[in-house]
Each structure stands twice: as structure tokens, then as C-alpha cells.
Scaffold this motif. Structure first.
Motif, PDB file in Angstrom:
ATOM      1  N   GLU A 135     -26.137 -10.827  -3.640  1.00  0.00           N
ATOM      2  CA  GLU A 135     -24.761 -10.416  -3.456  1.00  0.00           C
ATOM      3  C   GLU A 135     -24.733  -9.091  -2.727  1.00  0.00           C
ATOM      4  O   GLU A 135     -25.632  -8.283  -2.866  1.00  0.00           O
ATOM      5  N   SER A 136     -23.692  -8.900  -1.997  1.00  0.00           N
ATOM      6  CA  SER A 136     -23.524  -7.640  -1.306  1.00  0.00           C
ATOM      7  C   SER A 136     -22.218  -7.010  -1.769  1.00  0.00           C
ATOM      8  O   SER A 136     -21.226  -7.691  -1.954  1.00  0.00           O
ATOM      9  N   PHE A 137     -22.242  -5.719  -1.953  1.00  0.00           N
ATOM     10  CA  PHE A 137     -21.076  -5.029  -2.457  1.00  0.00           C
ATOM     11  C   PHE A 137     -21.201  -3.565  -2.084  1.00  0.00           C
ATOM     12  O   PHE A 137     -22.283  -3.086  -1.803  1.00  0.00           O
ATOM     13  N   TYR A 138     -20.111  -2.879  -2.081  1.00  0.00           N
ATOM     14  CA  TYR A 138     -20.165  -1.447  -1.849  1.00  0.00           C
ATOM     15  C   TYR A 138     -19.408  -0.751  -2.967  1.00  0.00           C
ATOM     16  O   TYR A 138     -18.545  -1.302  -3.613  1.00  0.00           O
ATOM     17  N   LYS A 139     -19.752   0.509  -3.199  1.00  0.00           N
ATOM     18  CA  LYS A 139     -19.068   1.353  -4.164  1.00  0.00           C
ATOM     19  C   LYS A 139     -18.801   2.677  -3.470  1.00  0.00           C
ATOM     20  O   LYS A 139     -19.718   3.349  -3.031  1.00  0.00           O
TER      21      LYS A 139
ATOM     22  N   CYS B 177     -26.397   3.634   2.118  1.00  0.00           N
ATOM     23  CA  CYS B 177     -25.200   4.468   1.996  1.00  0.00           C
ATOM     24  C   CYS B 177     -24.650   4.752   3.381  1.00  0.00           C
ATOM     25  O   CYS B 177     -25.411   5.006   4.316  1.00  0.00           O
ATOM     26  N   THR B 178     -23.321   4.694   3.492  1.00  0.00           N
ATOM     27  CA  THR B 178     -22.656   5.002   4.752  1.00  0.00           C
ATOM     28  C   THR B 178     -21.511   5.968   4.479  1.00  0.00           C
ATOM     29  O   THR B 178     -21.129   6.180   3.325  1.00  0.00           O
ATOM     30  N   LYS B 179     -20.949   6.512   5.543  1.00  0.00           N
ATOM     31  CA  LYS B 179     -19.733   7.307   5.406  1.00  0.00           C
ATOM     32  C   LYS B 179     -18.619   6.393   4.927  1.00  0.00           C
ATOM     33  O   LYS B 179     -18.628   5.194   5.188  1.00  0.00           O
ATOM     34  N   ALA B 180     -17.655   6.947   4.250  1.00  0.00           N
ATOM     35  CA  ALA B 180     -16.577   6.142   3.672  1.00  0.00           C
ATOM     36  C   ALA B 180     -15.682   5.509   4.726  1.00  0.00           C
ATOM     37  O   ALA B 180     -15.026   4.511   4.448  1.00  0.00           O
ATOM     38  N   ASN B 181     -15.671   6.039   5.940  1.00  0.00           N
ATOM     39  CA  ASN B 181     -14.797   5.467   6.960  1.00  0.00           C
ATOM     40  C   ASN B 181     -15.408   4.264   7.678  1.00  0.00           C
ATOM     41  O   ASN B 181     -14.783   3.673   8.537  1.00  0.00           O
ATOM     42  N   ILE B 182     -16.619   3.875   7.329  1.00  0.00           N
ATOM     43  CA  ILE B 182     -17.267   2.680   7.887  1.00  0.00           C
ATOM     44  C   ILE B 182     -16.723   1.465   7.142  1.00  0.00           C
ATOM     45  O   ILE B 182     -16.608   1.470   5.919  1.00  0.00           O
ATOM     46  N   SER B 183     -16.401   0.411   7.881  1.00  0.00           N
ATOM     47  CA  SER B 183     -15.860  -0.794   7.244  1.00  0.00           C
ATOM     48  C   SER B 183     -16.932  -1.482   6.401  1.00  0.00           C
ATOM     49  O   SER B 183     -18.131  -1.235   6.563  1.00  0.00           O
ATOM     50  N   ASP B 184     -16.487  -2.359   5.517  1.00  0.00           N
ATOM     51  CA  ASP B 184     -17.422  -3.126   4.694  1.00  0.00           C
ATOM     52  C   ASP B 184     -18.352  -3.945   5.588  1.00  0.00           C
ATOM     53  O   ASP B 184     -19.559  -4.009   5.355  1.00  0.00           O
ATOM     54  N   ASP B 185     -17.781  -4.586   6.605  1.00  0.00           N
ATOM     55  CA  ASP B 185     -18.583  -5.381   7.531  1.00  0.00           C
ATOM     56  C   ASP B 185     -19.621  -4.507   8.226  1.00  0.00           C
ATOM     57  O   ASP B 185     -20.790  -4.878   8.331  1.00  0.00           O
ATOM     58  N   GLY B 186     -19.195  -3.336   8.696  1.00  0.00           N
ATOM     59  CA  GLY B 186     -20.098  -2.425   9.388  1.00  0.00           C
ATOM     60  C   GLY B 186     -21.243  -1.959   8.495  1.00  0.00           C
ATOM     61  O   GLY B 186     -22.390  -1.870   8.930  1.00  0.00           O
ATOM     62  N   GLY B 187     -20.931  -1.661   7.242  1.00  0.00           N
ATOM     63  CA  GLY B 187     -21.966  -1.225   6.306  1.00  0.00           C
ATOM     64  C   GLY B 187     -22.972  -2.324   6.015  1.00  0.00           C
ATOM     65  O   GLY B 187     -24.175  -2.080   5.942  1.00  0.00           O
TER      66      GLY B 187
ATOM     67  N   GLY C  25     -16.483  10.209  -0.367  1.00  0.00           N
ATOM     68  CA  GLY C  25     -16.830  10.264   1.036  1.00  0.00           C
ATOM     69  C   GLY C  25     -17.970   9.384   1.471  1.00  0.00           C
ATOM     70  O   GLY C  25     -18.362   9.415   2.619  1.00  0.00           O
ATOM     71  N   ILE C  26     -18.579   8.621   0.548  1.00  0.00           N
ATOM     72  CA  ILE C  26     -19.636   7.696   0.932  1.00  0.00           C
ATOM     73  C   ILE C  26     -19.332   6.323   0.343  1.00  0.00           C
ATOM     74  O   ILE C  26     -18.567   6.201  -0.614  1.00  0.00           O
ATOM     75  N   LYS C  27     -19.933   5.303   0.938  1.00  0.00           N
ATOM     76  CA  LYS C  27     -19.910   3.963   0.363  1.00  0.00           C
ATOM     77  C   LYS C  27     -21.344   3.581   0.068  1.00  0.00           C
ATOM     78  O   LYS C  27     -22.239   3.810   0.883  1.00  0.00           O
ATOM     79  N   ARG C  28     -21.539   3.030  -1.098  1.00  0.00           N
ATOM     80  CA  ARG C  28     -22.857   2.559  -1.486  1.00  0.00           C
ATOM     81  C   ARG C  28     -22.869   1.038  -1.321  1.00  0.00           C
ATOM     82  O   ARG C  28     -22.128   0.335  -1.980  1.00  0.00           O
ATOM     83  N   HIS C  29     -23.707   0.563  -0.440  1.00  0.00           N
ATOM     84  CA  HIS C  29     -23.825  -0.869  -0.190  1.00  0.00           C
ATOM     85  C   HIS C  29     -25.073  -1.373  -0.903  1.00  0.00           C
ATOM     86  O   HIS C  29     -26.150  -0.803  -0.740  1.00  0.00           O
ATOM     87  N   LEU C  30     -24.913  -2.413  -1.689  1.00  0.00           N
ATOM     88  CA  LEU C  30     -26.029  -2.988  -2.435  1.00  0.00           C
ATOM     89  C   LEU C  30     -26.136  -4.473  -2.151  1.00  0.00           C
ATOM     90  O   LEU C  30     -25.129  -5.169  -2.093  1.00  0.00           O
ATOM     91  N   ALA C  31     -27.345  -4.940  -2.012  1.00  0.00           N
ATOM     92  CA  ALA C  31     -27.626  -6.370  -2.026  1.00  0.00           C
ATOM     93  C   ALA C  31     -28.552  -6.542  -3.218  1.00  0.00           C
ATOM     94  O   ALA C  31     -29.632  -5.938  -3.269  1.00  0.00           O
TER      95      ALA C  31
END
Length: 167
Positions: free
Chosen positions: A7-11, A33-43, A15-21
Motif C-alpha cells: 500500500e502507498s500512503f502519505y502522512k 519524504c517530500t515537501k508538503a506542496n508536492i502532490s500525492d501522485d508526484g510523491g 511542511g512535509i509529506k511522508r510517503h510509505l509503501a
């Protein structure tokens, strides 16, 4: 041994998004981890691109890895972007939307309101495990690589505690 269903998800945190698989047990397969302004798809594209060597080395004879997504992702866009990075990637993975029970299905089960979906609950449990690490509740890190490393340390600690408990 890796599970074939991830599964893929972000938290998002300060100011950051944590993307997990994660695998079916909730342990991390990939983290990013990406900047918060990056889309879910982009992350998700960044996370999979950074780990593209894993997919390149995976034999085609092994069943495809299923990546469950929530309905905030755009599968056509993901496939197009990932095939630019590695044209054969769709021979090794497949995307699938995680299902939500309809009102009729809930009524048939005698339930109403929030009903946890088994497949989606795995990622929520992983996020709950991360939230137990006090250093991950807020983002104290100056760089995204340090934030990703903190996630790794959190899960290493969790896995070590599980191994120690079975001994």
C-alpha cells in the motif's frame, strides 16, 4: 520475504509529506519524504523512481506487485510517468484502488458510520506506529533525507522490539 500486496500512503506533518509503501504486515517496503506542496501522485512517482533498481532486478516470472491506492491518486498519470523512467515497469507492478464499502454493504453487515477496510487499515496502523515515536510527531528535521532517516529508525526500533519479544 516480501509480500506481493503493498500500500502507498502519505502522512503530512509540518511542511512535509511522508510517503510509505508497506507490506501486508505494515512494515515499510519503501519510504520517502517530500515537501508538503508536492502532490500525492508526484510523491509516489518520486518514491518509486528512487527505488527503480528494485523493479529492474525483479524477474518477470514472479507475480506482479499490487500497489493499493486510495481514490486521491490518478492511475493513468502514474503509469505514464513511471513508464518514462522504466518502460517495462507495468510488467512488474499493477495499481489497484482500495475499495470502500458502500452504504448497502454496510447495512448488509449490520454496521453504520465508519467501518475500517482491512486492506487500508494496514497503512493506518503503520502511521499509528510512527506516531508513537515522539520525534516523528512534529517535524524537527532540517532536511528531507533526515526526516526519511527518522522514519527508518522508528521502524528499525519497532522491528527490533518485535524480534526481542519472540526470543
Amino acid at each position: 520475504m516480501w509480500s506481493r500486496r503493498d500500500e502507498s500512503f502519505y502522512k503530512a506533518t509540518n511542511g512535509i509529506k511522508r510517503h510509505l509503501a508497506v507490506d501486508t504486515l505494515g512494515f515499510p517496503f519503501f519510504t520517502h519524504c517530500t515537501k508538503a506542496n508536492i502532490s500525492d501522485d508526484g510523491g509516489l512517482i518520486e518514491m518509486l523512481t528512487l527505488n527503480i533498481d528494485y523493479f529492474k532486478s525483479k524477474p518477470v516470472t514472479i507475480p506482479k506487485i499490487t500497489i493499493l491506492l486510495d481514490h486521491g491518486y490518478h492511475i493513468d498519470y502514474l503509469i505514464e510517468a513511471l513508464e518514462k523512467v522504466y518502460p517495462q515497469i507495468m510488467t512488474k507492478i499493477r495499481f489497484e484502488f482500495s475499495t470502500k464499502p458502500s452504504k448497502q454493504e454496510k447495512a448488509a453487515q449490520g454496521k453504520s458510520g465508519f467501518v475500517p477496510v482491512v486492506a487500508r487499515w494496514v497503512i493506518e496502523r503503520s502511521n499509528a506506529w510512527m506516531e508513537r515515536c515522539k520525534s516523528l510527531v512534529k517535524n524537527f528535521e532540517r532536511t528531507l533525507s533526515h526526516a526519511t532517516t527518522k522514519i527508518h529508525l522508528c521502524f528499525v526500533r519497532l522491528m527490533l522490539k518485535r524480534l526481542a519479544a519472540t526470543s
